[in-house]
Design a protein around this motif. Structure first.
Motif, mmCIF file in Angstrom:
data_model
loop_
_atom_site.group_PDB
_atom_site.id
_atom_site.type_symbol
_atom_site.label_atom_id
_atom_site.label_comp_id
_atom_site.label_asym_id
_atom_site.label_seq_id
_atom_site.Cartn_x
_atom_site.Cartn_y
_atom_site.Cartn_z
ATOM 1 N N ARG A 1 0.830 -1.215 0.000
ATOM 2 C CA ARG A 1 0.000 0.000 0.000
ATOM 3 C C ARG A 1 0.861 1.260 0.000
ATOM 4 O O ARG A 1 0.627 2.205 -0.767
ATOM 5 C CB ARG A 1 -0.915 -0.029 1.224
ATOM 6 N N ALA B 1 2.651 1.679 -3.462
ATOM 7 C CA ALA B 1 1.776 2.209 -4.506
ATOM 8 C C ALA B 1 1.554 3.705 -4.308
ATOM 9 O O ALA B 1 1.574 4.485 -5.271
ATOM 10 C CB ALA B 1 0.444 1.453 -4.501
ATOM 11 N N ASP B 2 1.342 4.119 -3.060
ATOM 12 C CA ASP B 2 1.146 5.547 -2.777
ATOM 13 C C ASP B 2 2.362 6.365 -3.190
ATOM 14 O O ASP B 2 2.238 7.418 -3.827
ATOM 15 C CB ASP B 2 0.876 5.748 -1.281
ATOM 16 N N LEU C 1 0.363 5.688 -7.589
ATOM 17 C CA LEU C 1 -0.601 4.777 -8.178
ATOM 18 C C LEU C 1 -1.698 4.446 -7.176
ATOM 19 O O LEU C 1 -1.501 4.528 -5.960
ATOM 20 C CB LEU C 1 0.087 3.477 -8.619
ATOM 21 N N ASP C 2 -2.839 4.045 -7.696
ATOM 22 C CA ASP C 2 -3.950 3.622 -6.851
ATOM 23 C C ASP C 2 -3.662 2.207 -6.337
ATOM 24 O O ASP C 2 -3.523 1.277 -7.131
ATOM 25 C CB ASP C 2 -5.242 3.627 -7.674
ATOM 26 N N PRO C 3 -3.557 2.014 -5.010
ATOM 27 C CA PRO C 3 -3.293 0.660 -4.495
ATOM 28 C C PRO C 3 -4.341 -0.363 -4.904
ATOM 29 O O PRO C 3 -4.057 -1.567 -4.928
ATOM 30 C CB PRO C 3 -3.296 0.873 -2.965
ATOM 31 N N ALA C 4 -5.534 0.100 -5.268
ATOM 32 C CA ALA C 4 -6.606 -0.819 -5.638
ATOM 33 C C ALA C 4 -6.402 -1.439 -7.011
ATOM 34 O O ALA C 4 -7.104 -2.400 -7.364
ATOM 35 C CB ALA C 4 -7.958 -0.093 -5.589
ATOM 36 N N VAL C 5 -5.458 -0.902 -7.795
ATOM 37 C CA VAL C 5 -5.219 -1.470 -9.132
ATOM 38 C C VAL C 5 -3.744 -1.798 -9.386
ATOM 39 O O VAL C 5 -3.415 -2.513 -10.335
ATOM 40 C CB VAL C 5 -5.726 -0.527 -10.246
ATOM 41 N N ALA C 6 -2.850 -1.289 -8.555
ATOM 42 C CA ALA C 6 -1.413 -1.458 -8.801
ATOM 43 C C ALA C 6 -0.982 -2.911 -8.657
ATOM 44 O O ALA C 6 -1.497 -3.661 -7.832
ATOM 45 C CB ALA C 6 -0.617 -0.587 -7.837
ATOM 46 N N GLY D 1 -3.828 -5.147 -6.820
ATOM 47 C CA GLY D 1 -4.995 -4.438 -6.320
ATOM 48 C C GLY D 1 -5.172 -4.561 -4.818
ATOM 49 O O GLY D 1 -6.293 -4.616 -4.317
ATOM 50 N N ASP E 1 4.206 -3.105 -11.725
ATOM 51 C CA ASP E 1 4.207 -1.651 -11.687
ATOM 52 C C ASP E 1 5.174 -1.102 -10.645
ATOM 53 O O ASP E 1 5.815 -0.069 -10.864
ATOM 54 C CB ASP E 1 2.800 -1.122 -11.372
#
Length: 369
Positions: free
Chosen positions: A159, A162-163, A167-172, A190, A293
């Motif tokens: 998490r 991704a931040d 990037l959005d953690p829900a899709v990374a 995600g 990613d």
């Protein structure tokens, strides 16, 4: 119930006890670390509690939850008994977690406590990643599956990574590398764990300080048939293998790094084997997600050994990984060590299992009747 804003997080590792009081903004208001063996000193825990100020709740990191605990659980006598029953699956950790629960309960008898499990994050593994190709009757009787570990660290690192990458953690698609005395990788798509390197026990996967990682099961059967005692084999796999067997120094990567820098051939070979396993498994974790990613390094070795990070990423250009030598050497705390134009962001993230445990503790108590 008073909102659990100030959570005492208790992290009983294989050789240490870490205590911290975590506020809702993630600040560790008070911290302490103790070197311990099988005995958790209640007096030291009580002394920390007396000086820690406000404590609304306690969150315990517990390594193995088996099938019994798909998520965090309020600590009760029944929960403690079920944690104890899982001790054979994580002998270096489970007993210490139970000892810590006892010591903290003695110091804070009326404070609600929650057990947070490293294995719970990996309950989302798909069958193809979690299932061993063993007889069905065995899998049912002994609950044989790949459980995975370091879940609290992987969840936070994915998490946070991704931040930091924007990037959005829900899709990374993130590969997290938790590298310490114990070590594992996780494929997080995600925000969900879809593969990891550890399995039924923490022995499987990467080369570690005292564990061998992946070993041909037939080799172990051969050793038993040739007269190696079962208890000796068990002890060797937990305490006398891995980096300790390859290079000595008790498996301490700092000492092995110094020895390698001094030309010690065994230490040099051990680091090559260690980083080779990491590198090839990063590629495998990426394949589980169909791409990559963000690549995150965390844990004591992951955060502080730039040479390991450099070697572990050396041949991953085909995935889009490119690490800046200057940024890698200069990294301190949370840091981006990627080349500016790299397709994959490679990051160092400070391990914050305490934040994850505190958040799980608050959610669990808030949902309780």
């Amino acid at each position: 119930m008073v909102p659990a804003e100030h959570v005492l997080v208790v992290n009983a590792g294989s050789s240490s006890l870490k205590l911290s009081v975590v506020t809702p903004d993630g600040e560790a208001r008070c911290r302490a670390g103790l070197r311990v063996s099988d005995f958790i000193p209640p007096a030291a825990v009580a002394e920390f509690v007396r000086g820690a100020g406000r404590i609304d709740a306690v969150g315990h990191r517990v390594v193995h939850g088996g099938d019994a605990f798909p998520g965090p659980a309020r600590v009760t006598p029944d929960v403690v008994a079920r944690i104890a029953a899982l001790a054979p699956l994580a002998p270096l950790h489970q007993g210490r977690a139970l000892a810590a629960i006892d010591a903290v309960r003695e110091a804070l008898p009326s404070t609600p406590a929650v057990a947070c499990f490293d294995t719970a994050f990996h309950r989302t593994l798909p069958d193809e990643a979690a299932t061993y190709a063993l007889p069905h009757a065995w899998r049912e009787k002994w609950q044989l599956r790949r459980y995975g570990f370091h879940g609290l660290s992987h969840a936070y690192a994915a998490r946070r990574g991704a931040d930091l990458a924007g990037l959005d953690p829900a899709v990374a698609r993130v590969v997290t590398c938790h590298l310490g005395a114990g070590a594992s990788l996780c494929a997080v798509r995600g925000g969900v764990s879809v593969d990891t390197t550890m399995g039924f026990t923490p022995i499987e996967g990467l080369v570690m300080a005292t564990r061998p990682g992946d070993v041909d099961a037939g080799l172990l059967v051969r050793l038993l048939r040739d007269g190696v005692a079962l208890d000796d084999l068990d002890d060797a796999l937990e305490h006398r293998s891995g980096l300790a067997a390859l290079a000595g120094h008790g498996g301490d990567m700092r000492a092995i790094r110094d020895a390698a820098d001094g030309g010690d051939t065994a230490a040099i070979a051990a680091r090559r084997m260690y980083t080779y396993r990491i590198r090839t498994r990063i590629a495998a974790m990426s394949a589980a997600m169909g791409g990559l990613d963000v690549l995150v390094f965390t844990g004591g070795v992951g955060e502080h050994d730039s040479g390991v990070r450099a070697a572990a990423t050396e041949h991953l250009g085909f995935l889009g990984v490119a690490v800046s030598a200057a940024a890698n050497k200069a990294a301190h705390g949370d840091a981006d060590i990627s080349e500016p134009n790299a397709a994959v962001r490679t990051l160092v993230v400070t391990a914050r299992e305490d934040v994850e445990v505190a958040d799980e503790t608050r959610r669990t108590l808030a949902a309780a009747p």
